[in-house]
Design a protein around this motif. Structure first.
Motif, PDB file in Angstrom:
ATOM      1  N   MET A  81      -1.600  34.348  -0.643  1.00  0.00           N
ATOM      2  CA  MET A  81      -2.107  35.146   0.480  1.00  0.00           C
ATOM      3  C   MET A  81      -0.966  35.635   1.353  1.00  0.00           C
ATOM      4  O   MET A  81      -0.921  36.810   1.750  1.00  0.00           O
ATOM      5  N   VAL A  82      -0.033  34.744   1.656  1.00  0.00           N
ATOM      6  CA  VAL A  82       1.075  35.087   2.538  1.00  0.00           C
ATOM      7  C   VAL A  82       2.035  36.054   1.853  1.00  0.00           C
ATOM      8  O   VAL A  82       2.482  37.032   2.460  1.00  0.00           O
ATOM      9  N   VAL A  83       2.360  35.793   0.600  1.00  0.00           N
ATOM     10  CA  VAL A  83       3.274  36.679  -0.129  1.00  0.00           C
ATOM     11  C   VAL A  83       2.725  38.099  -0.164  1.00  0.00           C
ATOM     12  O   VAL A  83       3.435  39.074   0.110  1.00  0.00           O
ATOM     13  N   GLU A  84       1.447  38.240  -0.477  1.00  0.00           N
ATOM     14  CA  GLU A  84       0.846  39.570  -0.541  1.00  0.00           C
ATOM     15  C   GLU A  84       0.869  40.249   0.827  1.00  0.00           C
ATOM     16  O   GLU A  84       1.125  41.456   0.932  1.00  0.00           O
ATOM     17  N   THR A  85       0.613  39.487   1.873  1.00  0.00           N
ATOM     18  CA  THR A  85       0.625  40.039   3.230  1.00  0.00           C
ATOM     19  C   THR A  85       2.023  40.530   3.605  1.00  0.00           C
ATOM     20  O   THR A  85       2.185  41.648   4.113  1.00  0.00           O
ATOM     21  N   LEU A  86       3.022  39.717   3.359  1.00  0.00           N
ATOM     22  CA  LEU A  86       4.391  40.099   3.719  1.00  0.00           C
ATOM     23  C   LEU A  86       4.879  41.280   2.889  1.00  0.00           C
ATOM     24  O   LEU A  86       5.603  42.148   3.401  1.00  0.00           O
ATOM     25  N   GLU A  87       4.499  41.340   1.633  1.00  0.00           N
ATOM     26  CA  GLU A  87       4.861  42.495   0.805  1.00  0.00           C
ATOM     27  C   GLU A  87       4.293  43.776   1.403  1.00  0.00           C
ATOM     28  O   GLU A  87       4.948  44.822   1.421  1.00  0.00           O
ATOM     29  N   HIS A  88       3.071  43.692   1.900  1.00  0.00           N
ATOM     30  CA  HIS A  88       2.419  44.862   2.485  1.00  0.00           C
ATOM     31  C   HIS A  88       3.209  45.402   3.678  1.00  0.00           C
ATOM     32  O   HIS A  88       3.224  46.616   3.912  1.00  0.00           O
ATOM     33  N   PHE A  89       3.864  44.506   4.415  1.00  0.00           N
ATOM     34  CA  PHE A  89       4.609  44.925   5.603  1.00  0.00           C
ATOM     35  C   PHE A  89       6.098  45.136   5.316  1.00  0.00           C
ATOM     36  O   PHE A  89       6.911  45.165   6.234  1.00  0.00           O
ATOM     37  N   GLY A  90       6.440  45.283   4.054  1.00  0.00           N
ATOM     38  CA  GLY A  90       7.769  45.729   3.680  1.00  0.00           C
ATOM     39  C   GLY A  90       8.811  44.670   3.432  1.00  0.00           C
ATOM     40  O   GLY A  90       9.988  44.996   3.239  1.00  0.00           O
ATOM     41  N   VAL A  91       8.425  43.403   3.424  1.00  0.00           N
ATOM     42  CA  VAL A  91       9.391  42.344   3.157  1.00  0.00           C
ATOM     43  C   VAL A  91       9.628  42.264   1.645  1.00  0.00           C
ATOM     44  O   VAL A  91       8.683  42.285   0.861  1.00  0.00           O
ATOM     45  N   ARG A  92      10.888  42.149   1.246  1.00  0.00           N
ATOM     46  CA  ARG A  92      11.248  42.137  -0.176  1.00  0.00           C
ATOM     47  C   ARG A  92      11.867  40.790  -0.565  1.00  0.00           C
ATOM     48  O   ARG A  92      12.156  39.959   0.267  1.00  0.00           O
ATOM     49  N   GLN A  93      12.059  40.627  -1.858  1.00  0.00           N
ATOM     50  CA  GLN A  93      12.657  39.418  -2.435  1.00  0.00           C
ATOM     51  C   GLN A  93      11.912  38.156  -2.000  1.00  0.00           C
ATOM     52  O   GLN A  93      12.528  37.138  -1.658  1.00  0.00           O
ATOM     53  N   LEU A  94      10.603  38.223  -2.034  1.00  0.00           N
ATOM     54  CA  LEU A  94       9.786  37.080  -1.639  1.00  0.00           C
ATOM     55  C   LEU A  94       9.637  36.087  -2.789  1.00  0.00           C
ATOM     56  O   LEU A  94       9.581  36.470  -3.958  1.00  0.00           O
ATOM     57  N   ALA A  95       9.569  34.822  -2.436  1.00  0.00           N
ATOM     58  CA  ALA A  95       9.359  33.768  -3.427  1.00  0.00           C
ATOM     59  C   ALA A  95       8.725  32.568  -2.741  1.00  0.00           C
ATOM     60  O   ALA A  95       8.814  32.413  -1.512  1.00  0.00           O
ATOM     61  N   VAL A  96       8.100  31.716  -3.535  1.00  0.00           N
ATOM     62  CA  VAL A  96       7.500  30.480  -3.025  1.00  0.00           C
ATOM     63  C   VAL A  96       8.416  29.322  -3.401  1.00  0.00           C
ATOM     64  O   VAL A  96       8.624  29.044  -4.587  1.00  0.00           O
ATOM     65  N   LYS A  97       8.991  28.676  -2.400  1.00  0.00           N
ATOM     66  CA  LYS A  97       9.762  27.459  -2.666  1.00  0.00           C
ATOM     67  C   LYS A  97       8.790  26.291  -2.666  1.00  0.00           C
ATOM     68  O   LYS A  97       8.144  26.010  -1.655  1.00  0.00           O
ATOM     69  N   TRP A  98       8.682  25.649  -3.807  1.00  0.00           N
ATOM     70  CA  TRP A  98       7.722  24.561  -3.964  1.00  0.00           C
ATOM     71  C   TRP A  98       7.828  23.537  -2.829  1.00  0.00           C
ATOM     72  O   TRP A  98       8.923  23.189  -2.414  1.00  0.00           O
ATOM     73  N   PRO A  99       6.691  23.109  -2.273  1.00  0.00           N
ATOM     74  CA  PRO A  99       5.344  23.487  -2.720  1.00  0.00           C
ATOM     75  C   PRO A  99       4.788  24.771  -2.101  1.00  0.00           C
ATOM     76  O   PRO A  99       4.053  25.481  -2.742  1.00  0.00           O
ATOM     77  N   ASN A 100       5.136  25.064  -0.837  1.00  0.00           N
ATOM     78  CA  ASN A 100       4.530  26.254  -0.227  1.00  0.00           C
ATOM     79  C   ASN A 100       5.319  26.801   0.960  1.00  0.00           C
ATOM     80  O   ASN A 100       4.724  27.250   1.940  1.00  0.00           O
ATOM     81  N   ASP A 101       6.634  26.775   0.874  1.00  0.00           N
ATOM     82  CA  ASP A 101       7.444  27.528   1.823  1.00  0.00           C
ATOM     83  C   ASP A 101       7.652  28.923   1.254  1.00  0.00           C
ATOM     84  O   ASP A 101       7.932  29.071   0.055  1.00  0.00           O
TER      85      ASP A 101
END
Length: 242
Positions: A81-101
């Motif tokens: 949910m968060v990754v998709e939201t941030l992508e929408h607002f132009g943030v790039r190079q997103l990733a999930v650092k286990w477990p959920n950062d």
């Protein structure tokens, strides 16, 4: 979804937990605060957030009938949910650092804390989310970043929250449909340093090398170690160094 806005509170997760003990919630509830003075993260960390600059909120969702050993799928869904939201607002190079950062590049832009409510079995989950939106300086978290720092633009907090709510229902639907295979696949596609040799710290300070192979259905990190054997670790057993 019922939205409650507060000027200040110690922790939105704590606020919702206290009310969940007293009330029989029939709908999803989101508590959003202007200032969170005792925000909490994984491993008991304190969440730094300048009042009025970021989004600090928690969502309560009933999950009666949901098996307790599957709660990590809610964590997977929250990360997406968060990754998709941030992508929408132009943030790039997103990733999930286990477990959920959630990272932008190698800097933390969002933290998620998930807690369960038990009433004669699993009753509900609380998703605590802290998204750095318009904060420029992080004194206690030098490896933090924000939407503003990543994009160069000030972003309206209400717009970010509205988009998150849309993403919330998109991924919550996968959970309600028990489409765990799809959630698992999408989550691992976003997993930070997957299939790359990384260094990890064990309790006591010992360092080991390993390759992140994936995450088990109950949320443990699966590493391929130097002897090529796969081993699972929980959050208290290992820390990724990066």
């Amino acid at each position: 979804m019922h939205i409650v806005k507060l000027n200040a509170t110690t922790s939105t997760n704590t606020y919702l937990k206290e009310y969940a003990r007293e009330l029989d919630f029939k709908e999803d509830i989101l508590v959003w605060t202007h200032a969170q003075v005792e925000g909490r993260g994984q491993r008991g960390a304190i969440w730094e957030s300048e009042p009025g600059k970021n989004l600090t909120f928690s969502v309560f969702k009933r999950v009666e009938g949901f098996r307790a050993d599957r709660t990590f799928y809610m964590s997977m869904a929250a990360s997406l949910m968060v990754v998709e939201t941030l992508e929408h607002f132009g943030v790039r190079q997103l990733a999930v650092k286990w477990p959920n950062d959630i990272l932008a590049g190698a800097r933390k832009i969002c933290g998620i804390l998930i807690e369960t409510i038990i009433r004669d079995g699993l009753y509900g989950v609380i998703l605590g989310v802290g998204i750095n939106v318009n904060q420029k300086v992080f004194e206690k978290a030098p490896r933090a970043t924000s939407v503003l720092l990543e994009t160069g633009r000030v972003t309206d907090l209400n717009e970010v929250l509205d988009y998150f709510i849309k993403s919330f229902y998109k991924y919550a639907e996968l959970v309600s449909q028990f489409d765990f295979a799809r959630l698992h696949q999408l989550y691992e596609q976003q997993l930070f340093r997957k299939d790359k040799v990384s260094t990890f710290e064990l309790p006591g300070g010992k360092h080991i090398a390993g390759v992140i192979n994936g995450v088990s259905k109950n949320g443990k990190l699966i590493l391929q170690l130097e002897d090529e054997l796969l081993k699972e670790f929980d959050l208290k057993e290992i820390k990724l160094l990066y």
